[in-house]
Design an enzyme around this catalytic site. Structure first.
Site, short mmCIF file in Angstrom:
data_model
loop_
_atom_site.label_atom_id
_atom_site.label_comp_id
_atom_site.label_asym_id
_atom_site.label_seq_id
_atom_site.Cartn_x
_atom_site.Cartn_y
_atom_site.Cartn_z
N ASP A 134 -16.41 -1.52 3.50
CA ASP A 134 -15.30 -0.67 3.08
C ASP A 134 -15.12 -0.78 1.57
OD1 ASP A 134 -14.39 -3.27 3.13
OD2 ASP A 134 -12.38 -2.76 3.81
N ARG B 19 0.84 -1.19 0.00
CA ARG B 19 0.00 0.00 0.00
C ARG B 19 0.87 1.25 0.00
NH1 ARG B 19 -4.81 -1.27 4.46
NH2 ARG B 19 -5.49 -3.25 3.56
N SER C 128 -8.02 -1.34 0.62
CA SER C 128 -9.07 -1.59 1.60
C SER C 128 -9.74 -0.28 2.03
CB SER C 128 -8.52 -2.37 2.80
OG SER C 128 -9.54 -2.82 3.65
N HIS C 129 -9.74 0.01 3.34
CA HIS C 129 -10.44 1.18 3.86
C HIS C 129 -9.57 2.43 3.89
CE1 HIS C 129 -8.17 -0.51 7.15
NE2 HIS C 129 -8.36 0.57 7.86
#
Length: 538
Positions: free
Chosen positions: A297, A46, A145-146
């Site tokens: 999410d 990420r 993701s979130h």
């Protein structure tokens, strides 16, 4: 906590999409800088293009590394790939497709060029590999993701369908960084035109009949609200309503990669976390309008459960309710199917498991640990305190081996329809039987050296014999369920526990703590936990 938490986002809070996309292509990472390297956490690599941590070179190199890894493992079947609604997901998907096609990998994208939730991709892998083919499939999910709108994420799921383990991700990350350092000379690229498609949505929605009792939901006449929070589940929820004839409203079908419709999280950032009351503030305004209201999410691997009587449920509370319900209403599961929980999930689950006469399978943080048990049916349910879980089909076989937020949201409706009580009411009943725990996670400052020491700490190094007035009965540096290192420490007494783990992104360590003796006792546990850990890592 900022005083803007829970308030609507303003123009000043929104990411500049043009700058984000321009940086994705123009900024080139220097892997001698730690922050610009490919690094796989528990849910993939990420970063943000603006900080040169998620750029075209990262994705090209990581995809090439995945191609080489799957070849080394003899994986020759199709690779399923899907992306969520983050702004960086689309360019990253295009980059990945170019590398996959350039390497002659048979790749399958969504038939409708739609967003693909993580559980839908996991299910596609498992379905293919259970169909008796001579080869095996795997997959890539493009999602952070979130995480906030400026972030991108890239996750590899091997043939078991769940998150890749650290052996695979370490190999992939190391190879990707080698490729970047060498100027991508070994990366093969082609125009991503010749790809096959797959109907992820229909395959997922139709198969839900084998794991959720839609008849009981429909007969109960529940009025259900589902908010995708601008994420990949947006078209799935309408398809579920149409397929099963449910009174289900997609509360907000809007998709906007700036997420301007969100309310701010605890730190003033836009974050699509369905377990956060601040991020869910606008959803909670509608709680009285529905029998069950839910949120997901961006990649739909997390769930948020809202009831008219209890508001947004604490994820630990809902997991305990879901476990008690499922093990009483899934006769097709093995009689000895264990209950899976992470080390930092509530001990309410322990007490529920004991009352059910079921084995508790406690593992380190990370959903990957549940994969083997879900695959062979020895674990009926696996859940994390961070609102991620999955469970078995009615017949006791694997559903997804990654977290499924859509599934857990639907389960809340099944529970309400079957019991006549909301999950919040059922949790209150659990507290009347087992006590009402106080649970909280806090952070404590730690240097990089101290975090490293904590990550390798042996429980036997702790000399304390008491915690908040109770004798210590366990000092764990490996998980009871599978013996894997927890990357930290857990200390347990009869009525309380704490766990300490180093943060992967900040100079802090996280203290998770719980007490069945009330909030004041919890504060004492937290204070003594910090003393115990600080002494051990000094």
């Amino acid at each position: 906590m900022t005083d803007r938490a829970g308030t609507p986002a303003t123009e000043a809070d929104l990411v500049d999409l043009d700058a984000l996309h321009e940086a994705y292509y123009s900024l080139k990472p220097d892997v001698s800088v730690p922050e610009q390297r490919v690094v796989f956490g528990t849910s993939g690599h990420r970063g943000s293009s603006l900080s040169t941590s998620f750029n075209e070179d990262h994705i090209a190199a990581t995809t090439q590394a995945i191609v080489e890894y799957r070849a080394s493992q003899g994986i020759t079947g199709p690779l399923f790939i899907g992306a969520d609604t983050h702004a960086l997901s689309r360019p990253a998907l295009t980059t990945a497709l170019g590398v996959l096609v350039g390497n002659d990998v048979r790749v399958l994208t969504d038939q409708y060029d739609d967003f693909v939730p993580t559980p839908a991709l996991s299910l596609a892998i498992i379905t293919y590999n259970n169909a008796g083919h001579d080869d095996e499939a795997d997959g890539i999910v493009v999602t952070p993701s979130h995480n906030p709108p400026a972030d991108g994420g890239f996750k590899y799921n091997p043939p078991h369908g769940g998150p890749a383990d650290s052996d695979a991700t370490s190999w992939i990350a190391n190879r990707a960084n080698e490729l970047i350092a060498d100027g991508l000379s070994d990366v093969k690229l082609a125009e991503p035109s010749a790809v096959e498609t797959y109907d992820f949505r229909k395959a997922y929605v139709d198969d839900l009949a084998n794991i959720i009792d839609f008849d009981v939901i429909k007969e109960a006449g529940l009025h259900i609200g589902a908010d995708p929070l601008g994420g990949a589940s947006v078209h799935y929820w309408q398809a579920i309503a149409d397929t099963y004839g449910l009174d289900l409203t997609v509360v907000n079908p809007e998709v906007d990669p700036t997420w301007r419709f969100m309310t701010l999280d605890w730190d003033g950032k836009i974050r699509m976390d369905p377990s956060s009351a601040n991020a869910m503030a606008s959803v909670l305004e509608h709680r009285s309008e529905y029998d069950i209201l839910t949120g997901n999410d961006a990649d739909a691997d997390r769930h948020g459960i809202v009831t008219p009587d209890g508001g947004l449920m604490n994820p630990n509370h809902y997991l305990a309710v879901a476990i008690e319900y499922l093990y009483a209403n899934r006769p097709g599961w093995k009689d000895d199917a264990a209950i899976g929980k992470t080390l930092v999930s509530s001990s309410m689950i322990d007490r529920v498991a004991e009352s059910l006469g079921r084995r508790l399978w406690e593992v380190p943080v990370g959903f990957k640990w549940f994969v083997p048990g879900l695959v062979d049916g020895s674990v009926g349910f696996g859940g994390e305190e961070s609102a991620g879980a999955s469970f078995l089909r009615f017949d006791g076989t694997a559903w997804t081996t990654d977290k499924d937020g859509i599934l857990l949201c639907l389960l809340a409706s099944e529970i309400t329809a079957k019991t006549g009580k909301t999950p919040s009411q059922l949790y209150t009943e659990l507290t009347e039987r087992f006590g009402s725990p106080a649970y909280e996670r806090v952070d404590a400052a730690a240097s990089k050296e101290q975090k490293t020491k904590l990550g390798k700490l042996d429980g036997d190094a702790i000399t304390a014999t008491e915690l908040a007035g109770e004798p210590i009965i366990a000092k764990l540096s490996s998980a009871p369920g599978n013996g894997a290192a927890v990357g930290g420490l857990k200390v347990v007494t009869e009525n309380a526990w704490f766990a300490a783990r180093p943060s992967g992104t900040e100079d802090v360590y996280k203290i998770y703590a719980e007490s069945f003796k009330g909030a004041e006792h919890l504060k004492q546990v937290q204070a003594e936990a910090k003393q115990i850990v600080d002494a051990a890592i000094a």
